[in-house]
Design a protein around this motif. Structure first.
Motif, PDB file in Angstrom:
ATOM      1  N   PRO A  64       0.809  -1.218   0.000  1.00 60.10           N
ATOM      2  CA  PRO A  64       0.000   0.000   0.000  1.00 60.10           C
ATOM      3  C   PRO A  64       0.843   1.270   0.000  1.00 60.10           C
ATOM      4  CG  PRO A  64      -0.067  -1.061   2.156  1.00 60.10           C
ATOM      5  CD  PRO A  64       0.685  -1.978   1.248  1.00 60.10           C
ATOM      6  N   GLN A  65       0.789   1.986  -1.098  1.00 61.02           N
ATOM      7  CA  GLN A  65       1.482   3.260  -1.232  1.00 61.02           C
ATOM      8  C   GLN A  65       0.568   4.230  -1.966  1.00 61.02           C
ATOM      9  OE1 GLN A  65       5.220   2.613  -3.207  1.00 61.02           O
ATOM     10  NE2 GLN A  65       6.194   1.688  -1.416  1.00 61.02           N
ATOM     11  N   TRP A  67      -2.574   6.749  -2.828  1.00 60.34           N
ATOM     12  CA  TRP A  67      -4.023   6.637  -2.707  1.00 60.34           C
ATOM     13  C   TRP A  67      -4.570   5.829  -3.872  1.00 60.34           C
ATOM     14  CZ3 TRP A  67      -6.604  11.930  -1.091  1.00 60.34           C
ATOM     15  CH2 TRP A  67      -6.044  12.363   0.114  1.00 60.34           C
ATOM     16  N   ARG A  89      -4.529  -7.061   4.354  1.00 63.51           N
ATOM     17  CA  ARG A  89      -3.517  -6.486   5.250  1.00 63.51           C
ATOM     18  C   ARG A  89      -3.635  -7.085   6.654  1.00 63.51           C
ATOM     19  NH1 ARG A  89       0.562  -5.175   2.884  1.00 63.51           N
ATOM     20  NH2 ARG A  89       1.220  -3.991   4.719  1.00 63.51           N
ATOM     21  N   ALA A  96      -5.339  -1.928   9.440  1.00 67.40           N
ATOM     22  CA  ALA A  96      -6.131  -1.193   8.455  1.00 67.40           C
ATOM     23  C   ALA A  96      -7.406  -0.754   9.154  1.00 67.40           C
ATOM     24  CB  ALA A  96      -6.456  -2.059   7.240  1.00 67.40           C
ATOM     25  N   LEU A 132      -3.380   2.617   7.390  1.00 66.28           N
ATOM     26  CA  LEU A 132      -4.085   2.427   6.124  1.00 66.28           C
ATOM     27  C   LEU A 132      -5.550   2.732   6.380  1.00 66.28           C
ATOM     28  CD1 LEU A 132      -4.501   1.538   3.200  1.00 66.28           C
ATOM     29  CD2 LEU A 132      -4.592  -0.836   3.999  1.00 66.28           C
ATOM     30  N   PRO A 164      -1.115   5.994   3.175  1.00 64.58           N
ATOM     31  CA  PRO A 164      -1.887   5.128   2.265  1.00 64.58           C
ATOM     32  C   PRO A 164      -3.384   5.201   2.556  1.00 64.58           C
ATOM     33  CG  PRO A 164       0.032   3.973   3.102  1.00 64.58           C
ATOM     34  CD  PRO A 164      -0.069   5.238   3.882  1.00 64.58           C
ATOM     35  N   THR A 165      -4.173   5.399   1.505  1.00 66.05           N
ATOM     36  CA  THR A 165      -5.606   5.598   1.654  1.00 66.05           C
ATOM     37  C   THR A 165      -6.335   4.972   0.474  1.00 66.05           C
ATOM     38  OG1 THR A 165      -5.176   7.728   2.757  1.00 66.05           O
ATOM     39  CG2 THR A 165      -7.424   7.319   1.988  1.00 66.05           C
TER      40      THR A 165
END
Length: 412
Positions: A64-65, A67, A89, A96, A132, A164-165
């Motif tokens: 996760p990097q 958006w 995750r 998360a 996250l 991260p989103t």
């Protein structure tokens, strides 16, 4: 250094803590394993489009990097993809946090109350700094300056810190206000995946029984005998199974399954729907969160089905199965819609099956009083643990003696 057996216990404890932190609740069932890479539609173009979004979601879940923005109409699968990322995750032991935008704003408003158990600043900081964040159903309905300001504050912070989103929305990115649009379209941070879907909402599209995992649920593959259960748990599960079979043979009244996630209540509810469909009977199986999403989508000016038309068809379905009742009914609008649905079917005495993780005490009083009417409903507490995974969920809570009602058992 802990021994091997202690190491396994610590791992399970960590997973359980992460699961509680995630705020996923019943959405923990939405994984990549039970999601077809081609999506739910038959058209080749829609399948190809969904496969691209599926691969993007899996890549994000692995690392996760930035958006990931999932844009598409209700029912296209974007929430499933977002929750699958969170659940992946968690399976890796990484945190998360999931929350719907409407629920977030409701919680923030309630946090201002003197009786709130959590301070406004504490809740907002938890969301802002989540390693996250899964932000579901970002819309343009936050028209009040306060709501708009809170969303801008949240997204500004995560944009600047580069956290991260994952964001899902049914609004084209170019339709957002300039302040939000600038963040969502930043090419260095954001990956926008447009998930296509059918624009017409019908009961067939709304029915979750078309999903592969639910289509396979039957009474034949519901095995309550081989599980490692205590005699009381096995008896509870067997009683639920036998009443589900009898309801499928002659659907009448209400059947309420209560218990923790993974105890088997959704399997039994889906088995009822599949049995009736094989017999040529009409049965509508709906996950409550999907139902509310579809009802909201009918307010869209581009919707080709009116809200009243869709809601009337659901209210009057010969057999209605509501899965995961009460999980996401945090807003007054959602609570009112569910009450209207329940009240109509109660007065019309229409056959209904409801599954819920809530106890009767946690269900809104005007709804729970109808659920426990002994002249109509049979309430079954499935006192069995989650057998789908390694996490040991807490046992289902027993209803208080004065709240345990049942009509004449259908057992032969």
């Amino acid at each position: 250094m802990p021994c091997k057996c202690r190491h396994d216990e610590l791992k399970k404890d960590k997973l359980a803590r992460l699961q509680r932190y995630s705020n996923l609740g019943a959405l923990s069932r939405l994984t990549f394993d039970n999601l077809s890479p081609a999506g739910r539609y038959d058209e080749a173009a829609l399948q190809q489009n969904f496969t691209q979004a599926y691969e993007a979601a899996k890549a994000f879940a692995s690392e996760p990097q930035g958006w990931l923005i999932l844009v598409g109409p209700s029912g296209c699968g974007k929430t499933h993809l977002a929750c699958a990322i969170a659940n992946h995750r968690l399976s890796l032991g990484q945190p998360a946090f999931y929350i719907g935008v409407a629920d977030l704003l409701d919680h923030l408003r309630s946090a201002f109350s003197p009786s709130s158990e959590i301070a406004h600043d504490e809740l907002f900081e938890r969301v802002k700094n989540a390693p996250l964040l899964i932000l579901d159903d970002l819309t343009m309905t936050a028209t009040t300056p306060w709501a708009k300001g809170k969303l801008e504050q949240l997204l500004n912070y995560r944009f600047n810190v580069r956290l991260p989103t994952v964001i899902t929305t049914d609004v084209p990115v170019e339709n957002f206000d300039e302040s939000l649009r600038g963040h969502l379209t930043d090419p260095e941070l954001c990956n926008i995946c447009v998930v296509q879907g059918k624009s017409v909402q019908t009961l067939e599209h709304l029915s979750s029984i078309e999903l592969e995992a639910l289509r396979k649920k039957s009474f034949n593959n519901f095995d309550y005998k081989s599980l490692n259960l205590s005699p009381e748990e096995r008896q509870s599960l067997e009683r639920a199974y036998r009443n589900a079979v009898n309801f499928a043979k002659s659907p009448e009244g209400w059947l309420i399954f209560m218990g923790v996630n993974g105890c088997g209540k959704t399997h039994l509810a889906a088995a009822i729907a599949n049995h009736l469909r094989r017999e040529g009977e009409s049965a509508l199986f709906i996950v409550v969160t999907d139902l509310l999403d579809y009802l909201r989508s009918t307010f869209n000016p581009e919707s080709r089905v009116s809200y009243d038309e869709l809601f009337e068809k659901i209210k009057k379905a010969p057999v209605l199965i509501l899965d995961d009742f009460g999980e996401q009914a945090a807003t007054p609008w959602a609570q009112e819609k569910l009450y209207q649905l329940i009240n109509y079917r109660y007065n019309a005495r229409l056959a209904t099956v409801i599954t819920t993780c809530l106890s009767l005490d946690e269900v809104e009083r005007r709804i729970s009083s109808r659920m426990v009417d002994p002249s109509l409903s049979l309430v079954l507490n499935i006192n069995a643990p989650d057998y789908r995974g390694d996490i040991k969920a807490p046992r289902a809570r027993e209803t208080k003696p004065q709240q345990r009602y049942s009509r004449r058992s259908r057992l032969s």
